[in-house]
Design a protein around this motif. Structure first.
Motif, PDB file in Angstrom:
ATOM      1  N   THR A  21      33.410  51.977  41.770  1.00 22.99           N
ATOM      2  CA  THR A  21      32.523  50.887  42.157  1.00 22.99           C
ATOM      3  C   THR A  21      32.546  49.741  41.156  1.00 22.99           C
ATOM      4  OG1 THR A  21      30.506  51.621  41.005  1.00 22.99           O
ATOM      5  CG2 THR A  21      30.993  52.673  43.100  1.00 22.99           C
ATOM      6  N   SER A  22      32.355  48.539  41.680  1.00 23.46           N
ATOM      7  CA  SER A  22      32.249  47.364  40.822  1.00 23.46           C
ATOM      8  C   SER A  22      31.533  46.281  41.613  1.00 23.46           C
ATOM      9  CB  SER A  22      33.632  46.876  40.391  1.00 23.46           C
ATOM     10  OG  SER A  22      33.528  45.814  39.467  1.00 23.46           O
ATOM     11  N   SER A  23      30.738  45.478  40.921  1.00 21.42           N
ATOM     12  CA  SER A  23      29.968  44.432  41.595  1.00 21.42           C
ATOM     13  C   SER A  23      30.417  43.059  41.132  1.00 21.42           C
ATOM     14  CB  SER A  23      28.471  44.607  41.336  1.00 21.42           C
ATOM     15  OG  SER A  23      28.174  44.385  39.971  1.00 21.42           O
ATOM     16  N   ALA A  24      30.188  42.068  42.005  1.00 19.33           N
ATOM     17  CA  ALA A  24      30.556  40.689  41.695  1.00 19.33           C
ATOM     18  C   ALA A  24      29.474  39.769  42.241  1.00 19.33           C
ATOM     19  CB  ALA A  24      31.905  40.344  42.311  1.00 19.33           C
ATOM     20  N   PRO A  25      28.488  39.425  41.430  1.00 26.15           N
ATOM     21  CA  PRO A  25      27.391  38.583  41.928  1.00 26.15           C
ATOM     22  C   PRO A  25      27.729  37.099  41.864  1.00 26.15           C
ATOM     23  CG  PRO A  25      26.936  39.306  39.688  1.00 26.15           C
ATOM     24  CD  PRO A  25      28.262  39.892  40.061  1.00 26.15           C
ATOM     25  N   SER A  26      28.024  36.506  43.012  1.00 21.12           N
ATOM     26  CA  SER A  26      28.258  35.069  43.077  1.00 21.12           C
ATOM     27  C   SER A  26      27.848  34.559  44.444  1.00 21.12           C
ATOM     28  CB  SER A  26      29.725  34.721  42.826  1.00 21.12           C
ATOM     29  OG  SER A  26      29.966  33.348  43.087  1.00 21.12           O
ATOM     30  N   LEU A  27      27.167  33.439  44.473  1.00 18.41           N
ATOM     31  CA  LEU A  27      26.755  32.825  45.734  1.00 18.41           C
ATOM     32  C   LEU A  27      27.909  32.103  46.421  1.00 18.41           C
ATOM     33  CD1 LEU A  27      23.335  31.321  44.563  1.00 18.41           C
ATOM     34  CD2 LEU A  27      23.652  33.264  46.101  1.00 18.41           C
ATOM     35  N   ASN A  28      29.055  32.019  45.761  1.00 18.83           N
ATOM     36  CA  ASN A  28      30.173  31.242  46.290  1.00 18.83           C
ATOM     37  C   ASN A  28      31.264  32.079  46.926  1.00 18.83           C
ATOM     38  OD1 ASN A  28      29.265  28.543  45.461  1.00 18.83           O
ATOM     39  ND2 ASN A  28      29.474  29.369  43.386  1.00 18.83           N
ATOM     40  N   ILE A  29      31.033  33.374  47.051  1.00 17.58           N
ATOM     41  CA  ILE A  29      32.022  34.236  47.695  1.00 17.58           C
ATOM     42  C   ILE A  29      31.347  35.055  48.789  1.00 17.58           C
ATOM     43  CG2 ILE A  29      33.468  34.360  45.641  1.00 17.58           C
ATOM     44  CD1 ILE A  29      32.408  37.185  45.165  1.00 17.58           C
ATOM     45  N   GLN A  30      32.159  35.461  49.767  1.00 17.24           N
ATOM     46  CA  GLN A  30      31.677  36.325  50.837  1.00 17.24           C
ATOM     47  C   GLN A  30      31.906  37.800  50.501  1.00 17.24           C
ATOM     48  OE1 GLN A  30      32.786  35.170  54.930  1.00 17.24           O
ATOM     49  NE2 GLN A  30      33.849  33.416  54.026  1.00 17.24           N
ATOM     50  N   HIS A  31      33.034  38.083  49.891  1.00 13.34           N
ATOM     51  CA  HIS A  31      33.388  39.460  49.548  1.00 13.34           C
ATOM     52  C   HIS A  31      34.303  39.445  48.340  1.00 13.34           C
ATOM     53  CE1 HIS A  31      31.897  42.198  52.675  1.00 13.34           C
ATOM     54  NE2 HIS A  31      32.138  41.262  53.555  1.00 13.34           N
ATOM     55  N   PHE A  32      34.338  40.587  47.666  1.00 14.78           N
ATOM     56  CA  PHE A  32      35.436  40.831  46.750  1.00 14.78           C
ATOM     57  C   PHE A  32      35.901  42.251  46.982  1.00 14.78           C
ATOM     58  CE2 PHE A  32      33.409  43.535  43.598  1.00 14.78           C
ATOM     59  CZ  PHE A  32      34.402  43.921  42.719  1.00 14.78           C
ATOM     60  N   GLY A  33      37.107  42.558  46.525  1.00 12.98           N
ATOM     61  CA  GLY A  33      37.596  43.893  46.825  1.00 12.98           C
ATOM     62  C   GLY A  33      38.817  44.279  46.026  1.00 12.98           C
ATOM     63  N   PHE A  34      39.127  45.562  46.134  1.00 14.32           N
ATOM     64  CA  PHE A  34      40.283  46.145  45.453  1.00 14.32           C
ATOM     65  C   PHE A  34      40.670  47.394  46.221  1.00 14.32           C
ATOM     66  CE2 PHE A  34      36.272  47.205  43.329  1.00 14.32           C
ATOM     67  CZ  PHE A  34      36.217  48.578  43.474  1.00 14.32           C
ATOM     68  N   GLY A  35      41.833  47.941  45.913  1.00 18.99           N
ATOM     69  CA  GLY A  35      42.295  49.134  46.589  1.00 18.99           C
ATOM     70  C   GLY A  35      41.677  50.389  46.006  1.00 18.99           C
ATOM     71  N   ALA A  36      41.777  51.485  46.760  1.00 13.62           N
ATOM     72  CA  ALA A  36      41.286  52.770  46.272  1.00 13.62           C
ATOM     73  C   ALA A  36      42.109  53.204  45.065  1.00 13.62           C
ATOM     74  CB  ALA A  36      41.378  53.817  47.374  1.00 13.62           C
ATOM     75  N   THR A  37      41.487  53.969  44.172  1.00 13.30           N
ATOM     76  CA  THR A  37      42.147  54.336  42.913  1.00 13.30           C
ATOM     77  C   THR A  37      42.708  55.749  42.903  1.00 13.30           C
ATOM     78  OG1 THR A  37      40.011  55.005  41.980  1.00 13.30           O
ATOM     79  CG2 THR A  37      40.719  52.740  41.596  1.00 13.30           C
ATOM     80  N   ALA A  38      42.470  56.531  43.958  1.00 13.89           N
ATOM     81  CA  ALA A  38      42.980  57.905  44.010  1.00 13.89           C
ATOM     82  C   ALA A  38      43.033  58.345  45.472  1.00 13.89           C
ATOM     83  CB  ALA A  38      42.089  58.853  43.198  1.00 13.89           C
ATOM     84  N   SER A  39      43.677  59.481  45.704  1.00 14.54           N
ATOM     85  CA  SER A  39      43.982  59.911  47.072  1.00 14.54           C
ATOM     86  C   SER A  39      42.749  60.229  47.905  1.00 14.54           C
ATOM     87  CB  SER A  39      44.907  61.130  47.029  1.00 14.54           C
ATOM     88  OG  SER A  39      44.277  62.207  46.361  1.00 14.54           O
ATOM     89  N   ARG A  40      41.641  60.580  47.267  1.00 12.88           N
ATOM     90  CA  ARG A  40      40.427  60.864  48.030  1.00 12.88           C
ATOM     91  C   ARG A  40      39.263  59.966  47.610  1.00 12.88           C
ATOM     92  NH1 ARG A  40      38.806  66.810  45.473  1.00 12.88           N
ATOM     93  NH2 ARG A  40      38.817  66.172  43.273  1.00 12.88           N
ATOM     94  N   CYS A  41      39.602  58.916  46.901  1.00 14.97           N
ATOM     95  CA  CYS A  41      38.580  57.999  46.374  1.00 14.97           C
ATOM     96  C   CYS A  41      38.265  56.910  47.389  1.00 14.97           C
ATOM     97  CB  CYS A  41      39.091  57.366  45.080  1.00 14.97           C
ATOM     98  SG  CYS A  41      37.976  56.154  44.337  1.00 14.97           S
ATOM     99  N   ILE A  42      37.012  56.483  47.404  1.00  9.02           N
ATOM    100  CA  ILE A  42      36.591  55.304  48.152  1.00  9.02           C
ATOM    101  C   ILE A  42      36.322  54.187  47.151  1.00  9.02           C
ATOM    102  CG2 ILE A  42      34.883  54.316  49.723  1.00  9.02           C
ATOM    103  CD1 ILE A  42      34.294  57.157  50.709  1.00  9.02           C
ATOM    104  N   GLY A  43      37.044  53.092  47.281  1.00  4.44           N
ATOM    105  CA  GLY A  43      36.760  51.923  46.460  1.00  4.44           C
ATOM    106  C   GLY A  43      35.568  51.182  47.036  1.00  4.44           C
ATOM    107  N   VAL A  44      34.587  50.911  46.204  1.00  3.23           N
ATOM    108  CA  VAL A  44      33.349  50.260  46.651  1.00  3.23           C
ATOM    109  C   VAL A  44      33.186  48.962  45.862  1.00  3.23           C
ATOM    110  CG1 VAL A  44      30.864  50.482  46.999  1.00  3.23           C
ATOM    111  CG2 VAL A  44      32.321  52.530  47.104  1.00  3.23           C
ATOM    112  N   ALA A  45      33.599  47.853  46.458  1.00  5.89           N
ATOM    113  CA  ALA A  45      33.418  46.540  45.847  1.00  5.89           C
ATOM    114  C   ALA A  45      32.201  45.915  46.504  1.00  5.89           C
ATOM    115  CB  ALA A  45      34.648  45.679  46.075  1.00  5.89           C
ATOM    116  N   TYR A  46      31.169  45.653  45.719  1.00  2.00           N
ATOM    117  CA  TYR A  46      29.940  45.196  46.345  1.00  2.00           C
ATOM    118  C   TYR A  46      29.442  43.877  45.769  1.00  2.00           C
ATOM    119  CZ  TYR A  46      27.466  47.708  42.481  1.00  2.00           C
ATOM    120  OH  TYR A  46      27.021  48.182  41.257  1.00  2.00           O
ATOM    121  N   LEU A  47      28.897  43.098  46.692  1.00  2.00           N
ATOM    122  CA  LEU A  47      28.347  41.791  46.388  1.00  2.00           C
ATOM    123  C   LEU A  47      26.844  41.883  46.642  1.00  2.00           C
ATOM    124  CD1 LEU A  47      29.014  38.748  45.805  1.00  2.00           C
ATOM    125  CD2 LEU A  47      29.169  38.457  48.276  1.00  2.00           C
TER     126      LEU A  47
END
Length: 608
Positions: free
Chosen positions: A536-562
């Protein structure tokens, strides 16, 4: 009083504290404990006891790290860690490591060319402020933050290596001071063009000049590049394989070495894609991977502008973190293109110099390019993504409930994951540490004993509403305490990891016990704590709709949150083979947040 210049605070910032062996060992046991069985816990404790032996390798490695930390010119004991972590990875960085931001749409719709020209001029204005030292140093709650990463925004390129990559960048022995280069690289239909955006006398080109140049690029690249000729596809390969391809490419013809030089020294890339994303998720996915023939994933900064004017940025991670890019993006969004042009001193100079970047390819290299593109397209197709938009769960609402917004949403992830997969799994959260010299991020492990107890209480039919509320409060309090510890540098993982890297780099030279295996790194605690189910990682900005990245392992869920005052947006990614769990997780996050809100505001417990 003269305002501080961009890099004025760098030498006066505090240093990252170097933990003691005892402190890191104690914290490590505390962090991994909730994830272990009794047998695993006992095995891990035994490994830690062995790690702390006075006659073992750890004291020798710690002493070597302390000597490095005290070396003149070294600003942090992590100064070698970051190159090892990022430049040492050998898999592909495209989708696996690069991250993206999807920008907000402009108030008035813009064409592809207009949007791209505005971003170019905004970026040049930002570079102008860095170059002349007038970009104000960032402060968070009154604490100055390091600005060092701003040196890597322009003319910075990752170079593949057989064993470890390197970085070409300004502010280096090769290029002292700011980047002297005047060009960008524009991609369209798999073709690449060098385009001068700064005139020979110093001022940038005007917006109108740049728009005219971009129009010429679109006209020159009406048809897709011939099969096997878009060498950007090679940047999607695993690093050692790309290094070998790059060596063959450069050796084949002097024109190829010149082409690489042009791309690698460019201020940044602009990717003009010929598609209009069908929806927000499609825009995010295209920013994450897109058409590899229209990208150079090794470039630090690549603006991507789609046919309908939708835009975002793809970022190479080795020298840049999300916080630096957010300040960059926020600055571009804070003014109009005309205001940026005026601030940068842009003047009309006529059509910018534009030259196609041409390469000579033999049969083998054409096949290599095509195979790289095909393999990456297959890899991207095997990646599943989704987005979750929750307009009712912004930071303002969570604060009204009396909780830390980040801790609250992180606990919703834990509850959602347990309901999805039947367990509380290892969870990584990135914590910014830019208040230190050369500070980047600290690795936080989210799962605490209190988090496990909260998750259990929420689905325990015998638990009362008071029990659940108390468990939620304890879990969020524990999360906040751990986050603050990470911000202080009181965290074990990167310290222990760096000791392992010191052994690999210097063990033989140190001699004696320094080369002996350390059981800690084979212990259940080390392996389980770092086997991410959620990243997980967060990106607080009023100027973006989303941010994101790929999963880091075979059973991992990448959670990019705004997490913004009025909403929570998530971009989730995972391998397609386990995609059903990701989709369910997204639904369970919303369910968890509703239950948690109801729990706090109602006298009756939500149904389990």
């Amino acid at each position: 009083m003269t305002p501080p210049r961009t890099f004025d605070h760098e030498d006066s910032l505090p240093r990252v504290p170097l933990p003691t062996l005892t402190d890191s060992a104690r914290r490590f046991l505390d962090w991994c404990d909730p994830l272990l069985t009794d047998d695993e816990r006992a095995a891990t404790r035994a490994a830690v006891a062995d790690f702390l032996r006075p006659d073992g390798p750890a004291p020798l490695l710690q002493a070597a790290l302390e000597r490095f930390d005290g070396t003149p010119g070294v600003r942090s004991w992590l100064d070698r860690f970051w190159p090892s972590r990022y430049l040492g990875r050998r898999d592909r960085i495209a989708l696996n490591a690069n991250f993206f931001f999807l920008f907000n749409d402009p108030p008035t719709p813009e064409t592809q060319v207009t949007r791209a020209a505005g971003l170019i001029v905004g970026a040049l204005a930002y570079k102008h402020r860095i170059d002349d030292g007038t970009l104000a140093p960032v402060a968070v709650r009154g604490q100055a933050q390091t600005m060092e990463q701003n040196k890597y925004l322009f003319s910075t390129t990752r170079i593949p290596g057989a064993y470890q990559d390197t970085v070409r960048a300004p502010y280096s022995d090769e290029w002292p001071g700011p980047s002297p280069f005047r060009h960008i690289v524009v991609f369209h239909h798999g073709h690449a063009f060098r385009m001068d955006v700064v005139g020979p006398d110093g001022p940038p080109h005007s917006i109108e000049d740049i728009e005219e140049g971009l129009e010429d690029v679109l006209k020159a690249a009406t048809n897709p590049a011939p099969t096997g000729t878009s060498i950007g596809r090679l940047t999607t390969k695993a690093r050692a394989e790309w290094a070998a391809s790059r060596q063959r490419l450069a050796a084949l013809d002097p024109a190829n070495a010149a082409a690489l030089e042009t791309i690698e020294t460019a201020l940044f890339c602009v990717c003009l894609d010929d598609v209009a994303p069908r929806d927000t998720l499609a825009a995010c996915d295209l920013l994450l991977h897109g058409d590899s023939g229209n990208r150079w994933f090794d470039k630090a900064v690549s603006f991507v502008v789609f046919a309908d004017g939708t835009a975002g940025i793809n970022v190479e991670h080795c020298e840049l973190d999300g916080t630096t890019i957010l300040h960059f993006v926020d600055a571009i969004a804070a003014a109009t293109a005309e205001e940026h042009a005026a601030a940068a001193g842009a003047v009309s100079q006529g059509l910018p110099a534009i030259d196609p970047i041409e390469v000579a390819l033999d049969t083998d290299l054409r096949a290599d390019v095509q195979a790289a593109g095909d393999a990456f397209a297959e890899f991207a197709a095997a990646n599943a993504t989704t987005r979750v938009a929750l307009p009712g769960f912004g930071s303002d609402r969570i604060k009204q409930l009396g909780f830390s917004p980040d801790a609250f949403v992180q606990m919703s992830y834990q509850l959602a994951h347990e309901r999805t997969k039947g367990l509380v799994g290892a969870t990584y959260e990135s914590i910014a540490s830019r208040q230190f010299q050369n500070g980047r991020t600290e690795a936080m492990r989210v799962v605490t004993r209190e988090a496990v107890e909260f998750v259990a209480a929420m689905d325990d039919a015998s638990a009362t509403p008071d029990d659940r509320r108390a468990a939620l409060q304890a879990a969020t309090d524990a999360h906040g305490a751990r986050a603050r510890a990470c911000q202080r540098g009181d965290a074990p993982e990167q310290h222990l990891w760096e000791l392992l890297l010191v052994q690999q780099r210097e063990g033989e030279a140190l001699g004696g016990a320094a080369t002996e295996p350390m059981a800690l790194f084979e212990s259940p605690g080390w392996k389980v704590m770092r086997d991410d189910f959620l990243s997980t990682s967060s990106a607080p900005s009023l100027n973006i709709q989303h941010f994101g990245f790929g999963a880091t392992a075979s059973r991992c869920i990448g959670v990019a949150y705004l997490l913004l005052p009025d909403r929570l947006h998530l971009y989730l990614s995972t391998p397609k083979a386990v995609a059903e769990a990701m989709y369910r997780f997204g639904a369970e996050v919303e369910r968890a947040l509703i239950e948690m809100e109801t729990l706090v505001t109602s006298t009756s417990a939500p149904s389990a």
